[in-house]
Design an enzyme around this catalytic site. Structure first.
Site, PDB file in Angstrom:
ATOM      1  N   ARG A  82       6.652 -13.475   7.774  1.00  0.00           N
ATOM      2  CA  ARG A  82       6.100 -12.646   6.437  1.00  0.00           C
ATOM      3  C   ARG A  82       4.997 -11.617   7.033  1.00  0.00           C
ATOM      4  O   ARG A  82       4.013 -12.361   7.594  1.00  0.00           O
ATOM      5  CB  ARG A  82       5.740 -13.548   5.445  1.00  0.00           C
ATOM      6  CG  ARG A  82       5.109 -12.738   4.120  1.00  0.00           C
ATOM      7  CD  ARG A  82       3.601 -12.531   3.997  1.00  0.00           C
ATOM      8  NE  ARG A  82       2.946 -12.014   3.022  1.00  0.00           N
ATOM      9  CZ  ARG A  82       1.703 -11.789   2.802  1.00  0.00           C
ATOM     10  NH1 ARG A  82       1.102 -12.221   3.548  1.00  0.00           N
ATOM     11  NH2 ARG A  82       1.351 -11.493   1.225  1.00  0.00           N
ATOM     12  N   VAL A  83       4.978 -10.526   6.775  1.00  0.00           N
ATOM     13  CA  VAL A  83       4.135  -9.503   7.028  1.00  0.00           C
ATOM     14  C   VAL A  83       3.246  -9.242   5.490  1.00  0.00           C
ATOM     15  O   VAL A  83       4.165  -8.753   4.915  1.00  0.00           O
ATOM     16  CB  VAL A  83       4.399  -8.630   7.773  1.00  0.00           C
ATOM     17  CG1 VAL A  83       3.179  -7.338   8.061  1.00  0.00           C
ATOM     18  CG2 VAL A  83       4.575  -8.971   9.385  1.00  0.00           C
ATOM     19  N   GLY A  84       1.809  -9.220   5.429  1.00  0.00           N
ATOM     20  CA  GLY A  84       1.254  -8.809   4.228  1.00  0.00           C
ATOM     21  C   GLY A  84       1.130  -7.028   4.311  1.00  0.00           C
ATOM     22  O   GLY A  84       1.716  -6.420   5.114  1.00  0.00           O
ATOM     23  N   ASP A  85       0.059  -6.845   3.692  1.00  0.00           N
ATOM     24  CA  ASP A  85      -0.410  -5.486   3.387  1.00  0.00           C
ATOM     25  C   ASP A  85      -1.413  -5.189   4.558  1.00  0.00           C
ATOM     26  O   ASP A  85      -1.554  -4.018   4.835  1.00  0.00           O
ATOM     27  CB  ASP A  85      -0.862  -5.109   2.114  1.00  0.00           C
ATOM     28  CG  ASP A  85      -1.981  -6.001   1.820  1.00  0.00           C
ATOM     29  OD1 ASP A  85      -2.260  -7.007   2.122  1.00  0.00           O
ATOM     30  OD2 ASP A  85      -2.761  -5.350   0.710  1.00  0.00           O
TER      31      ASP A  85
ATOM     32  N   THR B  98      -7.310  -5.943  -1.350  1.00  0.00           N
ATOM     33  CA  THR B  98      -7.011  -7.429  -1.004  1.00  0.00           C
ATOM     34  C   THR B  98      -6.186  -8.239  -2.076  1.00  0.00           C
ATOM     35  O   THR B  98      -5.932  -7.725  -3.194  1.00  0.00           O
ATOM     36  CB  THR B  98      -8.316  -8.213  -0.859  1.00  0.00           C
ATOM     37  OG1 THR B  98      -8.902  -8.368  -2.088  1.00  0.00           O
ATOM     38  CG2 THR B  98      -9.218  -7.560   0.358  1.00  0.00           C
TER      39      THR B  98
ATOM     40  N   GLY C  21      -0.451  -8.722  -1.550  1.00  0.00           N
ATOM     41  CA  GLY C  21      -0.409  -7.605  -0.659  1.00  0.00           C
ATOM     42  C   GLY C  21       1.279  -7.177  -0.783  1.00  0.00           C
ATOM     43  O   GLY C  21       1.831  -5.792  -0.831  1.00  0.00           O
TER      44      GLY C  21
ATOM     45  N   THR D   5      -8.660 -11.969   2.656  1.00  0.00           N
ATOM     46  CA  THR D   5      -8.547 -11.002   3.926  1.00  0.00           C
ATOM     47  C   THR D   5      -9.852 -10.331   4.094  1.00  0.00           C
ATOM     48  O   THR D   5     -10.726 -10.404   2.996  1.00  0.00           O
ATOM     49  CB  THR D   5      -7.674  -9.600   3.581  1.00  0.00           C
ATOM     50  OG1 THR D   5      -6.126 -10.258   3.219  1.00  0.00           O
ATOM     51  CG2 THR D   5      -7.677  -8.829   4.592  1.00  0.00           C
TER      52      THR D   5
HETATM   53  N1  ASP Z   1      -3.387  -9.049   1.264  1.00  0.00           N
HETATM   54  C1  ASP Z   1      -3.250 -10.090   1.790  1.00  0.00           C
HETATM   55  C2  ASP Z   1      -1.919 -10.476   2.188  1.00  0.00           C
HETATM   56  O1  ASP Z   1      -0.874 -10.019   1.537  1.00  0.00           O
HETATM   57  C3  ASP Z   1      -3.826 -11.364   1.464  1.00  0.00           C
HETATM   58  C4  ASP Z   1      -5.158 -11.179   0.796  1.00  0.00           C
HETATM   59  O2  ASP Z   1      -5.888 -10.249   0.870  1.00  0.00           O
HETATM   60  O3  ASP Z   1      -5.369 -12.096  -0.247  1.00  0.00           O
HETATM   61  O4  ASP Z   1      -1.493 -10.848   3.469  1.00  0.00           O
END
Ligand code: ASP
Length: 309
Positions: free
Chosen positions: A196-199, A219, A222, A168
């Protein structure tokens, strides 16, 4: 003034510094730098260069938060523009809402004049086609069960030696007014489940800022930082008087205690109101850039291994 941006954001560091030194607003600085990263096809986890979901469709997540007012905007599973952080910011500026997802987020993007553009690069399509192989027709049946494919998408992200982990761009900033802001933009987990929604768009999980105490971001996995409200927890630790190192170490050890669910690396970034910073990783190596007013160079640094407590 300071900025911290993770390694994925290397293409944006010059712009961040130019913006801040020109006394730009913190949100403008984050957006301008993130737009560069989102347009950079060599960055394989963000915007144009990012990777699609299981069905070969790009879905972007992003958000931005102002540490003075705690106003924020977020989008999840946005499909037709890689400039997700710009759309997230306009959610904050123009709507009485903070979070739009899916078709509504795309509709809003068109409404505010962000042109739809093909988001999947030839390179990302080729990687998806290689991954899906002979099973493409089976996968594309409207009623195809997709959950069994998640295991192989984890393998791609974590286990194949040639695969890169997901990532990210996260940016933490304090501008000339002394106020902080934070932002994140990503295409998320490679070959994730549609929707799918991440953080990254979840305020308090992927990043957080409160000008009184500092700002933090996470990062990688998530699924873990959502469970622990990790970025918010780091900032609240700093509110309680912890140094950035103590705040990050405490939250990192909370992440280590998670039981069940998907477990992977998390990288935690924090800068306090005094401009002191600390970055730690629970697993995979990670780098970041840090610049503070009055220092000639932008430092390129490595996340430290999480200290166990
Ligand atoms: N944290 C991000 C997510 O879960 C991906 C990442 O930073 O690797 O979508």
């Amino acid at each position: 003034m300071f900025f911290l941006i993770n390694g994925e954001g290397s293409s944006g560091i010059g712009e961040l510094r130019v913006q801040l030194e020109a006394r730009a607003n913190r949100l403008d600085a984050i957006e301008a730098a993130t737009r560069i990263v989102e347009a950079e096809v060599s960055c394989k986890s963000v915007g144009r260069g990012g990777m699609p979901n299981i069905l070969g469709t790009m879905q972007f997540d992003a958000s931005i938060l102002d540490g003075q007012t705690l106003r924020c905007g977020a989008v999840g599973a946005l499909e037709h523009t890689p400039h997700a952080l710009t759309v997230a910011r306009q959610v904050m500026e123009r709507l009485p809402h903070v979070f739009l997802v899916g078709a509504g987020a795309d509709r809003f993007a068109r409404e505010i004049g962000v042109a739809a553009e093909p988001a999947l690069t030839d390179d990302a399509r080729a990687k998806w086609e290689q991954w899906v192989g002979d099973s493409r027709a089976e996968l594309e049946r409207p009623d195809a069960p997709l959950a069994p494919w998640l295991g192989t998408s984890i393998d791609i992200s974590y286990k194949l030696p040639e695969a890169r982990p997901k990532d990210t761009v996260v940016t933490l900033v304090r501008d000339h007014t002394g106020h902080c802001a934070s932002g994140a933009s990503t295409s998320g987990w490679d070959f994730k489940y549609p929707g799918r929604v991440g953080d990254s768009p979840i305020i308090g999980a992927g990043h957080y800022a409160d000008s009184r105490y500092g700002t933090a971001a996470c990062t990688h996995t998530g699924e873990m930082t959502i469970r622990t409200c990790a970025a918010h927890s780091v900032v609240m630790n700093m509110k309680a008087g912890m140094s950035p190192k103590q705040a990050v170490t405490d939250v990192g050890n909370e992440l280590r205690r998670l039981t069940g669910g998907h477990i992977g690396t998390v990288v935690i970034y924090a800068v306090n109101a005094e401009g002191e910073h600390y970055v730690a990783t629970t697993g995979d190596a990670a780098s970041y850039y840090f610049w503070r007013e009055g220092t000639p160079e932008i430092a390129h640094l490595s996340a430290l291994p999480l200290e166990l407590t």
